[in-house]
Design an enzyme around this catalytic site. Structure first.
Site, PDB file in Angstrom:
ATOM      1  N   ASP A   1     -19.240  -2.553 -13.134  1.00 16.55           N
ATOM      2  CA  ASP A   1     -18.592  -2.055 -11.924  1.00 16.55           C
ATOM      3  C   ASP A   1     -18.341  -3.173 -10.909  1.00 16.55           C
ATOM      4  O   ASP A   1     -17.342  -3.156 -10.187  1.00 16.55           O
ATOM      5  CB  ASP A   1     -19.441  -0.956 -11.278  1.00 16.55           C
ATOM      6  CG  ASP A   1     -19.294   0.373 -12.011  1.00 16.55           C
ATOM      7  OD1 ASP A   1     -18.289   0.549 -12.725  1.00 16.55           O
ATOM      8  OD2 ASP A   1     -20.179   1.231 -11.861  1.00 16.55           O
ATOM      9  N   GLY A   2     -19.253  -4.148 -10.835  1.00 19.88           N
ATOM     10  CA  GLY A   2     -19.058  -5.252  -9.897  1.00 19.88           C
ATOM     11  C   GLY A   2     -17.813  -6.053 -10.218  1.00 19.88           C
ATOM     12  O   GLY A   2     -17.018  -6.375  -9.323  1.00 19.88           O
TER      13      GLY A   2
ATOM     14  N   ASN B   1     -15.374   0.076  -1.693  1.00 21.66           N
ATOM     15  CA  ASN B   1     -16.592   0.874  -1.780  1.00 21.66           C
ATOM     16  C   ASN B   1     -17.092   1.279  -0.397  1.00 21.66           C
ATOM     17  O   ASN B   1     -17.087   2.457  -0.060  1.00 21.66           O
ATOM     18  CB  ASN B   1     -17.690   0.108  -2.523  1.00 21.66           C
ATOM     19  CG  ASN B   1     -17.723   0.433  -3.995  1.00 21.66           C
ATOM     20  OD1 ASN B   1     -16.922   1.233  -4.484  1.00 21.66           O
ATOM     21  ND2 ASN B   1     -18.626  -0.186  -4.726  1.00 21.66           N
ATOM     22  N   GLU B   2     -17.522   0.298   0.393  1.00 22.53           N
ATOM     23  CA  GLU B   2     -18.070   0.628   1.703  1.00 22.53           C
ATOM     24  C   GLU B   2     -18.083  -0.585   2.609  1.00 22.53           C
ATOM     25  O   GLU B   2     -18.030  -1.735   2.154  1.00 22.53           O
ATOM     26  CB  GLU B   2     -19.501   1.182   1.594  1.00 22.53           C
ATOM     27  CG  GLU B   2     -20.576   0.160   1.299  1.00 22.53           C
ATOM     28  CD  GLU B   2     -20.713  -0.209  -0.159  1.00 22.53           C
ATOM     29  OE1 GLU B   2     -20.894  -1.418  -0.446  1.00 22.53           O
ATOM     30  OE2 GLU B   2     -20.623   0.697  -1.010  1.00 22.53           O
TER      31      GLU B   2
ATOM     32  N   ASP C   1     -32.383   0.195   9.693  1.00 20.17           N
ATOM     33  CA  ASP C   1     -32.169  -1.008   8.893  1.00 20.17           C
ATOM     34  C   ASP C   1     -30.683  -1.302   8.780  1.00 20.17           C
ATOM     35  O   ASP C   1     -30.290  -2.441   8.515  1.00 20.17           O
ATOM     36  CB  ASP C   1     -32.759  -0.831   7.494  1.00 20.17           C
ATOM     37  CG  ASP C   1     -34.267  -1.049   7.466  1.00 20.17           C
ATOM     38  OD1 ASP C   1     -34.825  -1.440   8.494  1.00 20.17           O
ATOM     39  OD2 ASP C   1     -34.870  -0.825   6.398  1.00 20.17           O
TER      40      ASP C   1
ATOM     41  N   ALA D   1     -14.440   7.092  -3.314  1.00 17.52           N
ATOM     42  CA  ALA D   1     -14.785   6.432  -4.580  1.00 17.52           C
ATOM     43  C   ALA D   1     -16.109   5.695  -4.467  1.00 17.52           C
ATOM     44  O   ALA D   1     -16.876   5.627  -5.434  1.00 17.52           O
ATOM     45  CB  ALA D   1     -13.678   5.463  -4.986  1.00 17.52           C
TER      46      ALA D   1
ATOM     47  N   TYR E   1     -23.558   2.508  -3.057  1.00 17.67           N
ATOM     48  CA  TYR E   1     -24.616   2.259  -2.066  1.00 17.67           C
ATOM     49  C   TYR E   1     -24.863   3.501  -1.209  1.00 17.67           C
ATOM     50  O   TYR E   1     -26.002   3.833  -0.865  1.00 17.67           O
ATOM     51  CB  TYR E   1     -24.199   1.071  -1.201  1.00 17.67           C
ATOM     52  CG  TYR E   1     -25.267   0.494  -0.299  1.00 17.67           C
ATOM     53  CD1 TYR E   1     -26.597   0.915  -0.362  1.00 17.67           C
ATOM     54  CD2 TYR E   1     -24.948  -0.502   0.627  1.00 17.67           C
ATOM     55  CE1 TYR E   1     -27.556   0.368   0.459  1.00 17.67           C
ATOM     56  CE2 TYR E   1     -25.910  -1.048   1.452  1.00 17.67           C
ATOM     57  CZ  TYR E   1     -27.208  -0.604   1.369  1.00 17.67           C
ATOM     58  OH  TYR E   1     -28.168  -1.151   2.188  1.00 17.67           O
TER      59      TYR E   1
ATOM     60  N   LEU F   1     -24.752   6.638  -1.991  1.00 17.82           N
ATOM     61  CA  LEU F   1     -25.637   7.589  -2.677  1.00 17.82           C
ATOM     62  C   LEU F   1     -27.071   7.079  -2.699  1.00 17.82           C
ATOM     63  O   LEU F   1     -28.014   7.856  -2.507  1.00 17.82           O
ATOM     64  CB  LEU F   1     -25.129   7.831  -4.103  1.00 17.82           C
ATOM     65  CG  LEU F   1     -25.934   8.814  -4.951  1.00 17.82           C
ATOM     66  CD1 LEU F   1     -25.999  10.189  -4.287  1.00 17.82           C
ATOM     67  CD2 LEU F   1     -25.339   8.927  -6.348  1.00 17.82           C
ATOM     68  N   SER F   2     -27.242   5.776  -2.909  1.00 13.14           N
ATOM     69  CA  SER F   2     -28.592   5.208  -2.902  1.00 13.14           C
ATOM     70  C   SER F   2     -29.263   5.350  -1.537  1.00 13.14           C
ATOM     71  O   SER F   2     -30.493   5.444  -1.450  1.00 13.14           O
ATOM     72  CB  SER F   2     -28.534   3.727  -3.288  1.00 13.14           C
ATOM     73  OG  SER F   2     -28.048   3.568  -4.607  1.00 13.14           O
TER      74      SER F   2
END
Length: 253
Positions: free
Chosen positions: A42-43, A112-113, A142, A150, A155, A157-158
């Site tokens: 994915d990266g 992504n974000e 933090d 997408a 991240y 979801l994590s």
């Protein structure tokens, strides 16, 4: 789609796959390609998508990595037929406009974000405004992130953010280890929202901003909005479309 550009990550598996596919289907330069086939995880898929942002060239990923959420399975046989039968998902990036403590301005796109992260041991203090209205005067955390639909399974979801279907036109806004207000779990924003993050006590509590893999350190403010004028098309096999994967992820154990 007979003019295929094949790119691969540096892993031995991906490099070997590229050699075999190139021998069978050829490998044209990216500027001449009708489609890009990306081999890796994915990266690497994200890197490849960034390389064609704004171009009409779609990207078809084949998993030679670990996760492969954005990828199709690797098969040497029938690539041209698979490309012809594939289904496209059109993705729009987020645009990050970051101002640093020195006054410099950095812009980047994120598929992504966009995330803000504390740089040192102390928690960050961040003010959050949406469409010109302050929604959180002070968030101690933090960090905080805003993701595309997408990217909502990455991240976001994590960090315990919600998964968002592609068709929802929503952007998840998710805190990372919020300390105060402790019970704030984030928000779902319309895709048209203009979001502004202002770093409070930045000298004492420095914050970095990250748009996918592009990082800016010691920011004082970060503006984020969806960039509808830019898109990338990602291709999936008919039984493994991105919308279905995002839906299935919500029922995963």
């Amino acid at each position: 789609m007979t003019k295929i550009a094949i790119v691969a990550s540096s892993s031995p598996t991906a490099q070997q796959g590229m050699a075999r596919l190139t021998a069978r289907y050829g490998n044209v330069p990216l500027a001449e390609a009708q489609v890009v086939v990306a081999l890796g995880g994915d990266g690497f898929m994200l890197e490849t998508m960034h390389s064609v942002l704004g171009r009409p060239t779609p990207v078809y990923g084949m998993n030679c990595g670990s996760v492969g959420f954005l990828m199709n399975g690797f098969e040497e046989e029938g690539l041209v037929e698979r490309l012809a039968a594939s289904q496209g998902a059109v993705l729009h990036p987020l645009r990050m406009h970051a101002v640093t403590q020195t006054g410099s301005v950095e812009e980047a796109l994120a598929l992504n974000e966009v995330s803000l992260l504390r740089q040192l041991r102390q928690t960050a203090k961040i003010r959050v405004s949406v469409d010109g209205r302050v929604r959180l005067p002070e968030l101690m955390c933090d960090g905080i992130l805003i993701s595309t639909p997408a990217g909502s399974t990455a991240y976001n979801l994590s960090a315990h953010g919600p998964i968002v279907p592609l068709s929802a036109n929503l952007l998840p806004l998710t805190p990372i280890s919020a300390f105060r207000p402790r019970r704030w779990r984030g928000a779902l924003l319309p895709s048209s929202a203009d979001v502004l993050f202002e770093v409070l006590e930045g000298e004492k509590r420095p914050v970095a901003a990250v748009a996918d893999s592009f990082e800016v350190r010691r920011v004082v403010s970060v503006a984020v909005s969806e960039e509808r004028s830019i898109a990338v098309t990602v291709l999936f096999d008919p039984d493994h479309g991105l919308s279905e994967r995002i839906l299935a992820e919500q029922f995963a154990a």
